[in-house]
Design a protein around this motif. Structure first.
Motif, PDB file in Angstrom:
ATOM      1  N   VAL A  12       3.608   5.807  -5.820  1.00  0.00           N
ATOM      2  CA  VAL A  12       3.252   5.955  -7.239  1.00  0.00           C
ATOM      3  C   VAL A  12       2.130   6.985  -7.384  1.00  0.00           C
ATOM      4  O   VAL A  12       2.164   7.842  -8.272  1.00  0.00           O
ATOM      5  CB  VAL A  12       2.847   4.599  -7.846  1.00  0.00           C
ATOM      6  CG1 VAL A  12       2.266   4.766  -9.246  1.00  0.00           C
ATOM      7  CG2 VAL A  12       4.033   3.645  -7.871  1.00  0.00           C
ATOM      8  N   GLY A  13       1.135   6.914  -6.498  1.00  0.00           N
ATOM      9  CA  GLY A  13       0.039   7.881  -6.519  1.00  0.00           C
ATOM     10  C   GLY A  13       0.513   9.300  -6.295  1.00  0.00           C
ATOM     11  O   GLY A  13      -0.003  10.247  -6.900  1.00  0.00           O
ATOM     12  N   GLY A  23     -12.926   8.447  -7.415  1.00  0.00           N
ATOM     13  CA  GLY A  23     -13.277   7.625  -6.257  1.00  0.00           C
ATOM     14  C   GLY A  23     -14.353   6.606  -6.593  1.00  0.00           C
ATOM     15  O   GLY A  23     -14.402   5.521  -6.010  1.00  0.00           O
ATOM     16  N   VAL A  24     -15.199   6.923  -7.558  1.00  0.00           N
ATOM     17  CA  VAL A  24     -16.239   5.984  -8.011  1.00  0.00           C
ATOM     18  C   VAL A  24     -15.585   4.769  -8.658  1.00  0.00           C
ATOM     19  O   VAL A  24     -15.972   3.623  -8.407  1.00  0.00           O
ATOM     20  CB  VAL A  24     -17.214   6.683  -8.985  1.00  0.00           C
ATOM     21  CG1 VAL A  24     -18.211   5.698  -9.564  1.00  0.00           C
ATOM     22  CG2 VAL A  24     -17.924   7.829  -8.301  1.00  0.00           C
ATOM     23  N   ALA A  25     -14.583   4.999  -9.483  1.00  0.00           N
ATOM     24  CA  ALA A  25     -13.883   3.893 -10.135  1.00  0.00           C
ATOM     25  C   ALA A  25     -13.113   3.055  -9.117  1.00  0.00           C
ATOM     26  O   ALA A  25     -13.100   1.818  -9.202  1.00  0.00           O
ATOM     27  CB  ALA A  25     -12.936   4.436 -11.200  1.00  0.00           C
ATOM     28  N   ILE A  26     -12.492   3.711  -8.143  1.00  0.00           N
ATOM     29  CA  ILE A  26     -11.764   2.982  -7.103  1.00  0.00           C
ATOM     30  C   ILE A  26     -12.733   2.129  -6.295  1.00  0.00           C
ATOM     31  O   ILE A  26     -12.438   0.981  -5.946  1.00  0.00           O
ATOM     32  CB  ILE A  26     -10.970   3.958  -6.219  1.00  0.00           C
ATOM     33  CG1 ILE A  26      -9.891   4.654  -7.061  1.00  0.00           C
ATOM     34  CG2 ILE A  26     -10.351   3.240  -5.023  1.00  0.00           C
ATOM     35  CD1 ILE A  26      -9.243   5.842  -6.375  1.00  0.00           C
ATOM     36  N   MET A  27     -13.917   2.676  -6.006  1.00  0.00           N
ATOM     37  CA  MET A  27     -14.941   1.903  -5.298  1.00  0.00           C
ATOM     38  C   MET A  27     -15.310   0.665  -6.111  1.00  0.00           C
ATOM     39  O   MET A  27     -15.363  -0.443  -5.575  1.00  0.00           O
ATOM     40  CB  MET A  27     -16.188   2.747  -5.057  1.00  0.00           C
ATOM     41  CG  MET A  27     -17.331   1.954  -4.447  1.00  0.00           C
ATOM     42  SD  MET A  27     -18.964   2.597  -4.813  1.00  0.00           S
ATOM     43  CE  MET A  27     -19.069   2.426  -6.575  1.00  0.00           C
ATOM     44  N   GLY A  31       0.819  -1.212   0.000  1.00  0.00           N
ATOM     45  CA  GLY A  31       0.000   0.000   0.000  1.00  0.00           C
ATOM     46  C   GLY A  31       0.849   1.257   0.000  1.00  0.00           C
ATOM     47  O   GLY A  31       0.535   2.240  -0.682  1.00  0.00           O
ATOM     48  N   PHE A  32       1.950   1.231   0.744  1.00  0.00           N
ATOM     49  CA  PHE A  32       2.863   2.376   0.762  1.00  0.00           C
ATOM     50  C   PHE A  32       3.479   2.588  -0.623  1.00  0.00           C
ATOM     51  O   PHE A  32       3.617   3.719  -1.083  1.00  0.00           O
ATOM     52  CB  PHE A  32       3.955   2.190   1.821  1.00  0.00           C
ATOM     53  CG  PHE A  32       4.891   3.353   1.902  1.00  0.00           C
ATOM     54  CD1 PHE A  32       4.488   4.547   2.484  1.00  0.00           C
ATOM     55  CD2 PHE A  32       6.169   3.267   1.368  1.00  0.00           C
ATOM     56  CE1 PHE A  32       5.351   5.634   2.539  1.00  0.00           C
ATOM     57  CE2 PHE A  32       7.038   4.345   1.424  1.00  0.00           C
ATOM     58  CZ  PHE A  32       6.631   5.534   2.008  1.00  0.00           C
ATOM     59  N   GLY A  33       3.834   1.488  -1.289  1.00  0.00           N
ATOM     60  CA  GLY A  33       4.378   1.602  -2.641  1.00  0.00           C
ATOM     61  C   GLY A  33       3.373   2.215  -3.610  1.00  0.00           C
ATOM     62  O   GLY A  33       3.721   3.049  -4.441  1.00  0.00           O
ATOM     63  N   VAL A  34       2.116   1.823  -3.475  1.00  0.00           N
ATOM     64  CA  VAL A  34       1.066   2.397  -4.317  1.00  0.00           C
ATOM     65  C   VAL A  34       0.890   3.879  -3.994  1.00  0.00           C
ATOM     66  O   VAL A  34       0.669   4.699  -4.889  1.00  0.00           O
ATOM     67  CB  VAL A  34      -0.259   1.617  -4.150  1.00  0.00           C
ATOM     68  CG1 VAL A  34      -1.416   2.327  -4.839  1.00  0.00           C
ATOM     69  CG2 VAL A  34      -0.100   0.198  -4.687  1.00  0.00           C
ATOM     70  N   LEU A  44      -6.836   7.125  -1.487  1.00  0.00           N
ATOM     71  CA  LEU A  44      -7.847   6.063  -1.432  1.00  0.00           C
ATOM     72  C   LEU A  44      -7.361   4.817  -2.165  1.00  0.00           C
ATOM     73  O   LEU A  44      -7.567   3.694  -1.691  1.00  0.00           O
ATOM     74  CB  LEU A  44      -9.167   6.554  -2.026  1.00  0.00           C
ATOM     75  CG  LEU A  44     -10.324   5.557  -1.970  1.00  0.00           C
ATOM     76  CD1 LEU A  44     -10.713   5.259  -0.525  1.00  0.00           C
ATOM     77  CD2 LEU A  44     -11.527   6.101  -2.734  1.00  0.00           C
ATOM     78  N   LEU A  45      -6.718   5.000  -3.309  1.00  0.00           N
ATOM     79  CA  LEU A  45      -6.169   3.874  -4.059  1.00  0.00           C
ATOM     80  C   LEU A  45      -5.143   3.121  -3.214  1.00  0.00           C
ATOM     81  O   LEU A  45      -5.144   1.888  -3.170  1.00  0.00           O
ATOM     82  CB  LEU A  45      -5.542   4.362  -5.361  1.00  0.00           C
ATOM     83  CG  LEU A  45      -5.105   3.286  -6.343  1.00  0.00           C
ATOM     84  CD1 LEU A  45      -6.331   2.629  -6.971  1.00  0.00           C
ATOM     85  CD2 LEU A  45      -4.245   3.889  -7.434  1.00  0.00           C
ATOM     86  N   ALA A  46      -4.288   3.853  -2.516  1.00  0.00           N
ATOM     87  CA  ALA A  46      -3.281   3.222  -1.667  1.00  0.00           C
ATOM     88  C   ALA A  46      -3.927   2.495  -0.488  1.00  0.00           C
ATOM     89  O   ALA A  46      -3.531   1.379  -0.150  1.00  0.00           O
ATOM     90  CB  ALA A  46      -2.290   4.273  -1.164  1.00  0.00           C
TER      91      ALA A  46
END
Length: 168
Positions: A66-67, A144-148, A60-63, A83-85
């Motif tokens: 990148v984010g 955020g909709v796509a991440i959901m 998650g930290f790596g993401v 949120l992605l992370a």
């Protein structure tokens, strides 16, 4: 039972983040923090080994890193990156493929739909305020909709979600 509650909390936080993003094009920090913080007790309750928990958090930290670069390049919003992370902590590497694929497909469809709506749907005073806000051409896309969507698609693939989701 605890695993099902954790999965429900995961889904509820993602849904709340998506609703917040649609309403205001922002995702509050507390959602990403809560999502990340809830992973650890959920994983412990599912008897996930500590090494695996650490790998999920590191992933998650790596993401997040990148984010951060995507945010700096103005490709992603800051709330979207966080949120992605946070969701990636839950997926880890094993369930990341369905998560990111679902997110990318939903994000692409959302972008096309929103860009078309911005082209063809007029802004009016009778339209709800958040719709007019979404339809303004200078505003971003509520990713955020796509991440959901990606997170909900990935639930069956989450490493500790397999046992509570199967029949006895």
């Amino acid at each position: 039972m605890v695993e099902l509650l954790a999965l429900a909390a995961f889904a509820a936080l993602l849904i709340y983040a998506a609703c917040s993003d649609v309403a205001s094009l922002t995702i509050p920090n507390w959602i990403s923090i809560a999502l990340t913080a809830l992973f650890i007790p959920a994983a412990l309750a599912a008897r996930m080994p500590l090494g695996d928990i650490a790998m999920h958090v590191a992933f998650g930290f790596g993401v997040l890193v990148v984010g951060f670069f995507l945010f700096q390049a103005n490709v992603f919003g800051g709330g979207d990156a966080k949120l992605l992370a946070a969701a990636s902590v839950w997926t880890g590497f094993p369930a990341f493929a369905p998560f990111i694929l679902g997110t990318a497909v939903a994000g692409g469809l959302l972008a096309v739909a929103l860009l078309a709506a911005r082209q063809f749907v007029p802004l009016t005073e009778t339209t709800p305020g958040f719709v007019n806000h979404l339809l303004k051409k200078q505003n971003g896309i509520p990713y955020g909709v796509a991440i959901m969507f990606g997170g909900l698609i990935a639930i069956p693939s989450l490493p500790f979600a397999l046992s509570p989701l199967t029949l006895p």
